[in-house]
Design an enzyme around this catalytic site. Structure first.
Site, PDB file in Angstrom:
ATOM      1  CG  ASP A 161      82.984  83.569   2.611  1.00 33.06           C
ATOM      2  OD1 ASP A 161      82.379  84.609   2.309  1.00 33.06           O
ATOM      3  OD2 ASP A 161      82.573  82.434   2.295  1.00 33.06           O
ATOM      4  CG  ASP A 208      83.530  70.476  -5.845  1.00 38.22           C
ATOM      5  OD1 ASP A 208      82.792  69.955  -4.999  1.00 38.22           O
ATOM      6  OD2 ASP A 208      84.761  70.345  -5.808  1.00 38.22           O
TER       7      ASP A 208
END
Ligand SMILES: O=c1ccn([C@@H]2O[C@H](COP(=O)(O)OP(=O)(O)O[C@H]3O[C@H](CO)[C@@H](O)[C@H](O)[C@H]3O)[C@@H](O)[C@H]2O)c(=O)[nH]1
Ligand SMILES: [Mn+2]
Length: 507
Positions: A127, A425
């Site tokens: 990223d 998550d």
């Protein structure tokens, strides 16, 4: 009869936990009763609230389980050449906070899994859009040709070269590998010092062409870059053994588009890997969490290949374990309560949390709900053409574009890793559990993955802050989405309170 691939036992401390629950509840009732006889309403309210939080935390202690796997029996169920393919996703963001040599070491430790190499692919999502990371990966791909056979032939367990050379004494052969790895590090460090990849550092013409295009790329504004660095169908190691696939991806970033942090990166990896290898099993790894046990994928297989167990099994989570904790772990970097004890408790209720790394998913569960029959592993076909062929790369770039999710609102809401929280998550596993998927916590004696815990107080606080902001985001979200989510909300309030303890301990 199929052999037993895994077994479990209710944790011996369960009886004690339940006794404690009974005694504590009784004392609480007495205390609350006592408050009703005193004039302080505020005190009563405070204790009712704290008692409620305590009650919610009892879920973790009600039925903790321990599990054991028997990977040595897998060969009786399926020949290793028929194992389901595995795609490993590794995320990185910033070459200066997450040094490229470390990220490459993590990737090398996954490439060296004890798994059929034509069924193993490692995808790296950058990223940071950094040429320095790509350069480190070009170097790592060359090093893999010697490193993988070295690990295989010498039965090495720590297959991250960085970890291996830090902890082991070297014989002659290992010394040669060390010299090669040091030279890799020197070349990458040289590029890091300059801040860009000098073309003099690059030998091949093809690589030079790639780095020439790296002009004016910033972290938030650059086109997609996809580079197949190793390809199982044509690349061999120095002993002539085929190498696994290694693919570098930096998704397109534009200032006007939302990128959804790590969840966005993982969803790009899901789509790109679907166009390339489409493995039915996926392992997510943070760039600082390397493999410490090459047999870990086989442990996960013990659950996925158990037909009676697997129809609604979404993921198998390994604990986050750490090296480099400071003496007495004064910042509580190990987070044992969250990463191990809590997970054993949730596993007993069939819903271990996804911890963001060290987790094996069935790809099907990220796309559908369990009542729809999950496609069998054989239905995920591998491509017959080369991954680096023009046709596949064209499709891969299309799904890695920043525009791709516009008008495809199902990404991040119904399919893939879910958007809306910094703790993608927790949120993703919550949504999967709501859909009816179950999960398992696998905690072998030898840590399967080892990461680095924050070493300084500033890093520890900044990590905790990010987690709690993420959990508050979930709380607000759950308040507007109805009753079912409210249960989740209260559940996580407990987590937040536990977490606050940890922050207080750090101060
Ligand atoms: O925009 C982003 C932000 C982060 N990451 C990667 O995500 C991982 C985790 O980020 P990090 O900053 O290390 O967060 P931690 O708080 O240390 O990570 C824990 O908490 C996160 C949020 O719950 C989980 O995603 C992680 O797996 C879990 O280890 C790293 O590999 C990053 O490179 C990206 O790829 N893109
Ligand atoms: Mn981290």
């Amino acid at each position: 009869m199929a052999p037993l691939l895994h077994t479990h036992q209710i944790h011996p401390r369960t009886t004690l936990n339940r006794l404690h629950f009974l005694l504590y509840s009784l004392s609480l009732l007495l205390l609350l009763h006592h408050h009703t006889t005193t004039p302080s309403f505020l005190l009563l309210l405070a204790d009712v609230f704290l008692a409620f939080l305590w009650l919610l935390s009892q879920g973790f202690r009600w039925r903790p389980v321990r599990r054991w796997e028997f990977p040595e029996l897998l060969s009786k169920v399926t020949a290793s050449k028929d194992f389901p393919a595995l795609d490993v996703f590794i995320c990185t963001t910033d070459p200066y906070k997450e040094p490229p040599v470390g990220v490459a070491s993590t990737a090398l430790s996954a490439l060296a899994f004890d798994y059929p190499s034509d069924r193993l692919s490692v995808y790296v999502s950058d990223d940071g859009g950094s040429d320095l990371t790509l350069f480190a990966f070009f170097e790592a791909a060359k090093f893999a040709r010697c490193w993988l056979p070295f690990c295989r032939e010498n039965g090495v367990m720590e297959r991250s070269p960085e970890a291996y050379f830090q902890s082991s004494g070297c014989d002659v052969e290992a010394e040669k590998m060390k010299v090669m790895f040091e030279s890799l590090k020197e070349r990458v460090d040289c590029a890091m010092e300059k801040g860009y990849v000098d073309l003099n550092l690059v030998n091949s013409l093809e690589e030079k062409e790639i780095f020439k295009t790296w002009k004016n790329f910033t972290r938030k504004d650059h086109p997609s870059v996809i580079q197949v660095l190793l390809e199982s169908k044509k690349d061999k190691d120095i002993t002539g053994h085929p190498l696994p696939n290694l693919i570098y991806i930096s998704r397109e970033k534009r200032p006007a588009s939302l990128h959804n942090f790590k969840a966005g990166a993982l969803n790009t990896l899901l789509r790109v890997s679907e166009t390339m290898t489409n493995a039915p099993l996926i392992l997510t790894l943070d760039c600082d969490m390397c493999s410490n046990d090459p047999y870990a994928p086989k442990r996960a297989l013990c659950y996925f290949l158990d037909k009676d167990f697997s129809p609604n099994l979404s993921f198998v989570q390994f604990p986050q374990r750490f090296t480099g904790l400071n003496k007495n772990d004064i910042y509580n970097g190990e987070f044992r309560r969250v990463f191990t004890l809590g997970e054993q408790g949730l596993d007993g209720l069939q819903s271990a949390n996804y911890l963001g790394t060290g987790c094996f998913f069935s790809r099907g569960s990220l796309y559908s709900s369990p009542p729809m029959a999950m496609p069998s592993f054989d239905e995920f076909k591998l491509h017959s053409c080369l991954l680096s062929s023009e046709l596949i790369l064209l499709k891969a770039h299309e799904v890695a574009s920043s525009e791709y999710e516009h008008g495809r609102k199902e990404w991040g809401s119904q399919i893939g890793f879910r958007y809306g929280s910094l703790v993608e998550d927790y949120y993703t596993c919550y949504r999967l559990h709501c859909q009816g998927w179950r999960s398992v916590f696998c905690n072998p004696d030898r840590p399967a993955f080892l990461g680095e815990a924050p070493k300084s107080l500033v890093d520890a606080i900044s990590q905790s802050k990010r987690w709690f902001v993420g959990l508050y985001q979930l709380k607000i979200f759950s308040m507007v989405t109805g009753l079912r989510s409210m249960a989740f909300c209260s559940f996580y309030v407990t987590h937040m309170i536990l977490g606050k303890d940890e922050v207080l301990m750090m101060e």
